[in-house]
Write an enzyme that holds these catalytic residues in place. Sequence first.
Site, short mmCIF file in Angstrom:
data_model
loop_
_atom_site.label_atom_id
_atom_site.label_comp_id
_atom_site.label_asym_id
_atom_site.label_seq_id
_atom_site.Cartn_x
_atom_site.Cartn_y
_atom_site.Cartn_z
N ARG A 84 1.27 13.47 0.70
CA ARG A 84 2.08 12.25 0.76
C ARG A 84 3.58 12.54 0.74
NH1 ARG A 84 0.38 7.70 -3.42
NH2 ARG A 84 1.75 8.88 -4.81
N LYS A 187 6.81 7.09 0.19
CA LYS A 187 7.31 6.96 -1.18
C LYS A 187 8.76 7.44 -1.21
CE LYS A 187 5.23 7.22 -5.74
NZ LYS A 187 4.57 5.93 -5.91
C1 LIG Z 1 3.45 5.20 -6.06
C2 LIG Z 1 3.13 3.82 -5.57
C3 LIG Z 1 1.86 3.26 -5.73
C4 LIG Z 1 0.74 3.92 -6.49
O1 LIG Z 1 0.31 5.11 -5.95
P1 LIG Z 1 -0.56 6.10 -6.83
O2 LIG Z 1 -0.72 7.30 -5.96
O3 LIG Z 1 -1.82 5.44 -7.12
O4 LIG Z 1 0.23 6.38 -8.07
C5 LIG Z 1 1.64 2.01 -5.20
N1 LIG Z 1 2.61 1.31 -4.56
C6 LIG Z 1 3.85 1.82 -4.40
C7 LIG Z 1 4.87 1.02 -3.70
C8 LIG Z 1 4.15 3.08 -4.89
O5 LIG Z 1 5.37 3.58 -4.73
#
Ligand SMILES: *Cc1c(COP(=O)(O)O)cnc(C)c1O
Length: 339
Positions: A84, A187
Site C-alpha cells: 500500500r 494513504k
Molecule cells: C488507514 C485508513 C483506513 C484503515 O486502514 P487499515 O489498514 O485497516 O488500518 C481506513 N480509511 C482511511 C481513510 C485510512 O487512511
Amino acid sequence: MTANKKNIDWGGLGFNYMPVDRHIRYTWESGKWNSGRLLKKDEITLPIAATCLHYGQACFEGLKAFCWRDGTVRVFRPEENSRRINSTADHIQCPEIPEKLFLDAIKRVIKANLDYVPPYGTKGSLYIRPLLIGTGAGIGVGPSNRYDFIVLVVPVGNYYKEGISPVRAIISEDYDRAAPKGTGHIKMSGNYAASLKQAALAKKQGFPIVLYPDAKTRSCVDEFGTSNFIGITRSGVYVTPSSDTILPSVTNKSLMQIAADLGIPVERREISLEELPEFAEIGACGTAVIITPIGELVFKTRIFKYGNECGHVLRRLYDRLTGIQFGEEPDTHKWLRKI
Ligand SMILES: *Cc1c(COP(=O)(O)O)cnc(C)c1O
C-alpha cells in the site's frame, strides 16, 4: 512476561505519542536507498523548502505488533502495508520502497524497542508508523530529489478498556474527503488534513466520527474519515462498499476473510444511503481500534439507531481477529510475522 524496564503504566496507555528508544531512518538520494540507521533523537532537520512541507509529498502507514503469551512478538500483515505505501508513493511520485527494505525496517525498529511492546495480557500493542517524505529542497512544483523513510513505534493501549461501546456518527453534508479519480484510495497525509475541519465541527456536535458519502452523487456510502464502513444486514450479510475513492483497509480485508471463514456471506458493492436504516449493525474498521460499532447515525434530519451495545456479528469478528493477533486463535491464513 518480561520485566517492565521502562516503568510504563500498560493499563493507562491510550493512543498517544511517546518517545521510545529508537526510530529507524533510511534516505534515498541519487536513485537509491541507503542501509538505514537507528536513531535516538526523535526530531529531524529539514530544508525549509522540503517538498513534504510545501506540496504534501508525504505517505504514511499504520500497523501493529503483538506480544504473545510465550513472550514472542509478531507483526500483523506487514506485506499489505508494504504494497500500500508503494501504491501511495507511486501516485505522488515518491520512490518505491523495496518490500525487503520495508520489512527489515520494521523488524529492526521493533528489535530496538522491545521494552516498549505491551506484554501479553495487557491487551496493548506496539503501533508502527512508517512515513515516507520528500526531504529535498525545491520551490518549483515537482518531485523531490531526496526522500526519508522513517519508521517510528509507540506502545498503545486497548481502545476499549470498559468493553466495546457504540459511538454516534454523522454523515458529512458540507465537506468531501476524496474526489472521484483523486487520492482517496491512497494513504497520503493530505487526505487527513482535508478531513480535519469536518471532524472538528462534528466533534463539537457530539459525533466522534464522520461518514462520508461518495463525492460525485452524494447518494452512496464511501467510508468514515479514518476507517472503512461495514454494515451487517438483518439477514446477517457482511456488506462493505466497493468504491475507487476509499482506502483499501487491511483490517476490512482481514475481517472479510474471517467472516467468510465463519460462514458469514460477504458482499462488496455499492451501498445506497437509503439502505442505511435497514442494517442491523454498522461498524467502522481500521488498525487502531479494529471495529468501532456505530450506535446512532445522523443523516440530515433523520436518526438511524443500531443499539446501545455492540451487535453480535461485529463482536464475533472483533473477537476472532484480536484472538488471532494475540495468538489465542489459530493463524490459519499466516498473517503474523515473527520478529
Ligand atoms: C488507514 C485508513 C483506513 C484503515 O486502514 P487499515 O489498514 O485497516 O488500518 C481506513 N480509511 C482511511 C481513510 C485510512 O487512511
